[in-house]
Design a protein around this motif. Sequence first.
Motif, PDB file in Angstrom:
ATOM      1  N   ASN A 245       1.102  -1.278   0.051  1.00  0.00           N
ATOM      2  CA  ASN A 245       0.075   0.341  -0.339  1.00  0.00           C
ATOM      3  C   ASN A 245       1.145   1.527  -0.058  1.00  0.00           C
ATOM      4  O   ASN A 245       0.351   2.219   0.810  1.00  0.00           O
ATOM      5  CB  ASN A 245      -0.673  -0.112   1.397  1.00  0.00           C
ATOM      6  N   ALA A 246       1.669   1.378  -0.495  1.00  0.00           N
ATOM      7  CA  ALA A 246       3.262   2.644  -0.134  1.00  0.00           C
ATOM      8  C   ALA A 246       1.972   3.502  -2.020  1.00  0.00           C
ATOM      9  O   ALA A 246       3.704   2.949  -3.039  1.00  0.00           O
ATOM     10  CB  ALA A 246       4.494   1.839  -0.550  1.00  0.00           C
ATOM     11  N   GLY A 247       1.485   3.506  -1.978  1.00  0.00           N
ATOM     12  CA  GLY A 247       1.183   4.386  -3.204  1.00  0.00           C
ATOM     13  C   GLY A 247       1.358   5.997  -3.105  1.00  0.00           C
ATOM     14  O   GLY A 247       1.534   6.406  -1.638  1.00  0.00           O
ATOM     15  N   PHE A 248       1.505   6.825  -4.242  1.00  0.00           N
ATOM     16  CA  PHE A 248       1.606   7.884  -4.467  1.00  0.00           C
ATOM     17  C   PHE A 248      -0.094   9.035  -5.285  1.00  0.00           C
ATOM     18  O   PHE A 248      -0.007   8.059  -6.008  1.00  0.00           O
ATOM     19  CB  PHE A 248       2.755   8.731  -5.047  1.00  0.00           C
ATOM     20  N   ILE A 249      -0.070  10.038  -4.900  1.00  0.00           N
ATOM     21  CA  ILE A 249      -0.558  10.586  -5.360  1.00  0.00           C
ATOM     22  C   ILE A 249       0.545  11.627  -6.498  1.00  0.00           C
ATOM     23  O   ILE A 249       1.119  12.358  -6.242  1.00  0.00           O
ATOM     24  CB  ILE A 249      -1.662  11.404  -4.397  1.00  0.00           C
ATOM     25  N   ALA A 250      -0.435  11.093  -8.108  1.00  0.00           N
ATOM     26  CA  ALA A 250       0.400  12.192  -8.717  1.00  0.00           C
ATOM     27  C   ALA A 250      -0.473  12.954  -9.209  1.00  0.00           C
ATOM     28  O   ALA A 250      -0.989  13.331  -9.467  1.00  0.00           O
ATOM     29  CB  ALA A 250       0.984  11.149 -10.301  1.00  0.00           C
ATOM     30  N   ILE A 251       0.767  14.512  -9.136  1.00  0.00           N
ATOM     31  CA  ILE A 251      -0.070  15.397  -9.743  1.00  0.00           C
ATOM     32  C   ILE A 251       0.913  15.754 -11.015  1.00  0.00           C
ATOM     33  O   ILE A 251       2.030  16.323 -10.850  1.00  0.00           O
ATOM     34  CB  ILE A 251       0.345  16.598  -8.196  1.00  0.00           C
ATOM     35  N   LYS A 252       0.355  16.725 -11.762  1.00  0.00           N
ATOM     36  CA  LYS A 252       1.235  17.070 -12.818  1.00  0.00           C
ATOM     37  C   LYS A 252       1.008  18.805 -12.527  1.00  0.00           C
ATOM     38  O   LYS A 252       0.070  19.035 -13.109  1.00  0.00           O
ATOM     39  CB  LYS A 252       0.285  16.699 -14.160  1.00  0.00           C
ATOM     40  N   ILE A 253       2.190  19.031 -13.331  1.00  0.00           N
ATOM     41  CA  ILE A 253       2.301  20.603 -12.963  1.00  0.00           C
ATOM     42  C   ILE A 253       1.757  21.274 -14.234  1.00  0.00           C
ATOM     43  O   ILE A 253       2.457  21.377 -14.837  1.00  0.00           O
ATOM     44  CB  ILE A 253       4.010  20.674 -12.546  1.00  0.00           C
ATOM     45  N   GLY A 254       0.871  22.537 -13.765  1.00  0.00           N
ATOM     46  CA  GLY A 254       0.955  23.186 -14.477  1.00  0.00           C
ATOM     47  C   GLY A 254      -1.423  22.586 -14.748  1.00  0.00           C
ATOM     48  O   GLY A 254      -1.508  23.273 -15.345  1.00  0.00           O
ATOM     49  N   ASP A 255      -1.673  21.244 -14.651  1.00  0.00           N
ATOM     50  CA  ASP A 255      -2.734  20.878 -14.953  1.00  0.00           C
ATOM     51  C   ASP A 255      -3.282  20.861 -14.005  1.00  0.00           C
ATOM     52  O   ASP A 255      -3.293  20.548 -12.922  1.00  0.00           O
ATOM     53  CB  ASP A 255      -2.221  19.427 -16.023  1.00  0.00           C
ATOM     54  N   VAL A 256      -4.520  21.267 -13.466  1.00  0.00           N
ATOM     55  CA  VAL A 256      -5.334  21.678 -12.553  1.00  0.00           C
ATOM     56  C   VAL A 256      -6.731  20.969 -12.693  1.00  0.00           C
ATOM     57  O   VAL A 256      -7.783  21.455 -12.082  1.00  0.00           O
ATOM     58  CB  VAL A 256      -5.833  23.093 -11.800  1.00  0.00           C
ATOM     59  N   ASN A 257      -7.425  20.535 -14.386  1.00  0.00           N
ATOM     60  CA  ASN A 257      -8.419  20.113 -14.756  1.00  0.00           C
ATOM     61  C   ASN A 257      -8.059  18.812 -14.934  1.00  0.00           C
ATOM     62  O   ASN A 257      -9.401  18.556 -15.141  1.00  0.00           O
ATOM     63  CB  ASN A 257      -9.299  21.381 -15.503  1.00  0.00           C
ATOM     64  N   GLY A 258      -6.896  18.291 -14.188  1.00  0.00           N
ATOM     65  CA  GLY A 258      -6.907  16.972 -14.703  1.00  0.00           C
ATOM     66  C   GLY A 258      -7.111  16.449 -16.261  1.00  0.00           C
ATOM     67  O   GLY A 258      -6.978  15.365 -16.728  1.00  0.00           O
ATOM     68  N   SER A 259      -6.024  16.782 -17.060  1.00  0.00           N
ATOM     69  CA  SER A 259      -6.422  16.482 -18.485  1.00  0.00           C
ATOM     70  C   SER A 259      -4.910  16.017 -18.831  1.00  0.00           C
ATOM     71  O   SER A 259      -5.897  14.870 -19.949  1.00  0.00           O
ATOM     72  CB  SER A 259      -6.863  17.848 -19.443  1.00  0.00           C
ATOM     73  N   ALA A 260      -3.709  15.338 -18.105  1.00  0.00           N
ATOM     74  CA  ALA A 260      -3.104  14.897 -18.910  1.00  0.00           C
ATOM     75  C   ALA A 260      -3.213  13.804 -18.780  1.00  0.00           C
ATOM     76  O   ALA A 260      -3.445  13.019 -17.947  1.00  0.00           O
ATOM     77  CB  ALA A 260      -1.816  15.022 -17.348  1.00  0.00           C
ATOM     78  N   ASP A 261      -1.982  13.052 -19.391  1.00  0.00           N
ATOM     79  CA  ASP A 261      -2.326  11.535 -19.527  1.00  0.00           C
ATOM     80  C   ASP A 261      -1.219  11.055 -19.015  1.00  0.00           C
ATOM     81  O   ASP A 261       0.095  11.568 -19.548  1.00  0.00           O
ATOM     82  CB  ASP A 261      -2.501  11.237 -21.393  1.00  0.00           C
ATOM     83  N   GLY A 262      -1.909  10.458 -17.896  1.00  0.00           N
ATOM     84  CA  GLY A 262      -1.078   9.803 -17.451  1.00  0.00           C
ATOM     85  C   GLY A 262       0.309   8.854 -17.778  1.00  0.00           C
ATOM     86  O   GLY A 262       1.362   8.440 -17.347  1.00  0.00           O
TER      87      GLY A 262
END
Length: 264
Positions: A245-262
């Motif tokens: 359960n050692a997971g991370f929340i990934a944050i795409k810098i500059g993307d505040v509407n969640g449109s980045a493709d992981g």
Amino acid sequence: ASIWVSDFLASPIEDCSEPIGYAIYRAATVLEAGPEFMPSPLDTGLVLNMEDDESTVLYIYAIDSEGNYGFCETYILVQPSFSCLALGAIGGMIMTEEEEPVSSVQMSLSGPMPMTTMSEPDGSYYFDDLEEDFDYTVTAFRNDNARNGVTTFDIILISKHILAVDPLDSPYKLIAADVNRSGSVTTLDLIQMRRLILNVYDEFPDNTSWRFVDGEYDFPQPDNPWVEFFPELININDLIGEELNAGFIAIKIGDVNGSADGGQ
């Protein structure tokens, strides 16, 4: 394994030329030396190893103070001994706030067994064959394709936040909006985003393209994620078994509407 002549003495020997000394040898050693062999009371032990026969013949000597001696023959069973080292594992998921997987994240493990791996297309990562009862630290890193998910719509949303017209509603969005990593959201962040969109910048000068926060961390003030240092690593102390359960929340810098493709 070490053995000692005292392990083979069933009863003491009485002799007029005391004190009595004892010695132990491999029979092969005595036979190889031939008739000139003389036992010494200083040779009280042997170290057996994998080169010894399964049934190793031994000579046990008794030696008096005048150098007179006698011996008896015995043998010992030599069997390999294997220590079972307990092994554990560490793993987890790399996901965005919207629970979208993020791949190609470089995962680094520090501790007694340092190693690296990359997150899979489903966002998972896994380190195995780890020694138990040790402390480990996991970190995540990705710094490519800075324009992924960064558009003029994000600039509009951040502008509304700065003007208090429509504040960003999560700590992860606020961290994404803090493009220059200053610990606040200001027009300086908008300037860097515009330059990125216009190809003046190929990457953020003061930030990586992604940041990663411990998935178990609760922000004490969600509207101010910088009130304390939020953890961008995960510590596992005294690892026992699997910690998956050692997971991370990934944050795409500059993307505040969640449109980045992981996956990009």
